[in-house]
Design an enzyme around this catalytic site. Structure first.
Site, mmCIF file in Angstrom:
data_model
loop_
_atom_site.group_PDB
_atom_site.id
_atom_site.type_symbol
_atom_site.label_atom_id
_atom_site.label_comp_id
_atom_site.label_asym_id
_atom_site.label_seq_id
_atom_site.Cartn_x
_atom_site.Cartn_y
_atom_site.Cartn_z
ATOM 1 N N CYS A 81 1.239 -1.595 -0.012
ATOM 2 C CA CYS A 81 0.187 0.065 0.073
ATOM 3 C C CYS A 81 0.810 0.843 0.167
ATOM 4 O O CYS A 81 1.532 1.620 -0.989
ATOM 5 C CB CYS A 81 -1.132 -0.102 0.915
ATOM 6 S SG CYS A 81 -2.257 0.750 1.099
ATOM 7 N N HIS A 168 -3.512 -5.165 0.603
ATOM 8 C CA HIS A 168 -3.028 -5.640 2.070
ATOM 9 C C HIS A 168 -3.132 -7.458 1.671
ATOM 10 O O HIS A 168 -4.495 -7.619 2.231
ATOM 11 C CB HIS A 168 -4.044 -5.269 2.955
ATOM 12 C CG HIS A 168 -3.871 -3.739 3.090
ATOM 13 N ND1 HIS A 168 -2.931 -3.172 4.145
ATOM 14 C CD2 HIS A 168 -4.390 -2.679 2.382
ATOM 15 C CE1 HIS A 168 -2.781 -1.918 3.731
ATOM 16 N NE2 HIS A 168 -3.353 -1.013 3.127
ATOM 17 N N GLU A 170 -1.518 -9.413 4.427
ATOM 18 C CA GLU A 170 -2.048 -9.982 5.640
ATOM 19 C C GLU A 170 -2.650 -9.950 5.878
ATOM 20 O O GLU A 170 -3.726 -10.805 7.059
ATOM 21 C CB GLU A 170 -0.524 -8.231 6.543
ATOM 22 C CG GLU A 170 -1.347 -7.357 6.841
ATOM 23 C CD GLU A 170 -1.258 -6.137 5.797
ATOM 24 O OE1 GLU A 170 -1.137 -5.183 6.191
ATOM 25 O OE2 GLU A 170 -0.752 -6.589 4.252
ATOM 26 N N GLY A 223 2.869 -2.859 34.050
ATOM 27 C CA GLY A 223 1.506 -3.943 34.039
ATOM 28 C C GLY A 223 1.323 -4.136 32.637
ATOM 29 O O GLY A 223 0.812 -4.058 32.189
ATOM 30 N N VAL A 225 2.102 -4.642 28.228
ATOM 31 C CA VAL A 225 2.624 -5.814 28.002
ATOM 32 C C VAL A 225 3.954 -5.792 28.025
ATOM 33 O O VAL A 225 4.534 -6.497 27.845
ATOM 34 C CB VAL A 225 2.002 -6.499 26.305
ATOM 35 C CG1 VAL A 225 2.628 -7.165 25.537
ATOM 36 C CG2 VAL A 225 0.442 -6.503 26.484
#
Length: 261
Positions: A81, A168, A170, A223, A225
Site C-alpha cells: 500500500c 494488503h 496480511e 503492568g 505488555v
C-alpha cells in the site's frame, strides 16, 4: 542467529499483523522505524524488507520516507500500500490521488507470471484500502496485477529487487494473501523455517545473562505488555536477582494498579 525480515513502520494499523504473518511462517522479523538507515539493515544481515502501509500521502510535506539506499541493499523489498507508493515515488514512478478510491474486498487480475504470485489464482480477491495509487510507472516497473480502477495493483522493478502490492496481503480478506507472503519469504527472500518463539526465548534469556553478568537488575514495571514480558524474560534468565519496581503512571484503569501489584 535467526534470519531477519525487517518491517518498516509507516503508521499502518496492520503492522503487528504483518509481523504475525511472517512469524507464523517460522521466520523472525522485527518492526523498525521507517527511517532506519540502510547500513543498519546491512549490518543486521536482513534477508528482506517489508514497507508497511500508512495513512499519509507520499507527496505531502512531512510524509514519512525511507532511506532510499535500502533499495540498493541487494535484498528483496516488498512494499504494501503506502510502501508500494513510496517506492514508486522514490524510484521514478508517479503517485497521485485516485479519482476512484478503493476500500474493501476487490477482485484483482494477475496479468504477468511472477514468483510472488506462484500458485495464486489468476483472478483472486484482495483487500484494498487506499485513496492514492501509482498512476505512472514509467519504464522502470512492470505491472503484475490490476483491477478496473487500479491498473498497477502489483508491480516489480525491472532492475532492483523491489515488489509492490497496492492491496494488503496480511489481512484475512485477501483470500490468498498468506500464499503471496509465503512466496515472498521463501521463493524470493530464500528464508528457511528456522525460527520459533521457544528459540527466541532461549536466545533472549541467554543474551540477558551475558549482559547482566552476576549483578542484580531493577526493572520499572507498569503492568503493560512490554514491561511484563521483559520482567518474565529477565526472571527466566536470572531468577531472584531481579527486583521489579511498580511504576504507577497515573493513567491506569480503575483498580488496575492494585491488580498489577
Amino acid at each position: 542467529m535467526a534470519e531477519l525480515i525487517a518491517i518498516l513502520d509507516f503508521g499502518s494499523q496492520y503492522n503487528q499483523l504483518i509481523a504475525r504473518r511472517v512469524r507464523e511462517n517460522r521466520v523472525y522479523c522485527e518492526i523498525l522505524r521507517h527511517d532506519v538507515k540502510a547500513e543498519t539493515l546491512r549490518a543486521r544481515g536482513v534477508k528482506g524488507v517489508i514497507l508497511s502501509g500508512g495513512p499519509a500521502g507520499v507527496y505531502e510535506p512531512g510524509a514519512p520516507h525511507c532511506d532510499p539506499e535500502l533499495f540498493r541493499l541487494g535484498v528483496p523489498v516488498l512494499g504494501i500500500c503506502y510502501g508500494m507508493q513510496l517506492a514508486a515515488h522514490v524510484l521514478g514512478g508517479r503517485v497521485t490521488a485516485s479519482p476512484t478510491r478503493e476500500f474493501g474486498a476487490t477482485t484483482v487480475d494477475v496479468v504477468r507470471d511472477d514468483p510472488l504470485f506462484e500458485g495464486v489464482n489468476r483472478r483472486t480477491t484482495v483487500w484494498m484500502s487506499h485513496g492514492d495509487q501509482v498512476r505512472d510507472t514509467g519504464d522502470r516497473f512492470v505491472t503484475l496485477a490490476s483491477t478496473p480502477t487500479c491498473p498497477h495493483a502489483a508491480v516489480r522493478h525491472r532492475e532492483l529487487p523491489f515488489l509492490g502490492l497496492q492491496f494488503h496481503p496480511e489481512v484475512i480478506h485477501t483470500t490468498e494473501g498468506r500464499k503471496i507472503l509465503e512466496n515472498f519469504l521463501f521463493a524470493i527472500c530464500n528464508c528457511r523455517k528456522s525460527w520459533t518463539m521457544k528459540s527466541f526465548v532461549r536466545e533472549t534469556t541467554k543474551e540477558i545473562r551475558e549482559t547482566v553478568g552476576g549483578g542484580p537488575v531493577i526493572l520499572g514495571l507498569s503492568g503493560g505488555v512490554d514491561s511484563s514480558v521483559a520482567a518474565l524474560l529477565i526472571h527466566e534468565a536470572i531468577g531472584d536477582r531481579l527486583t521489579c519496581v511498580f511504576v504507577d503512571n497515573g493513567v491506569l484503569r480503575e483498580g488496575e494498579a492494585d491488580r498489577v501489584q
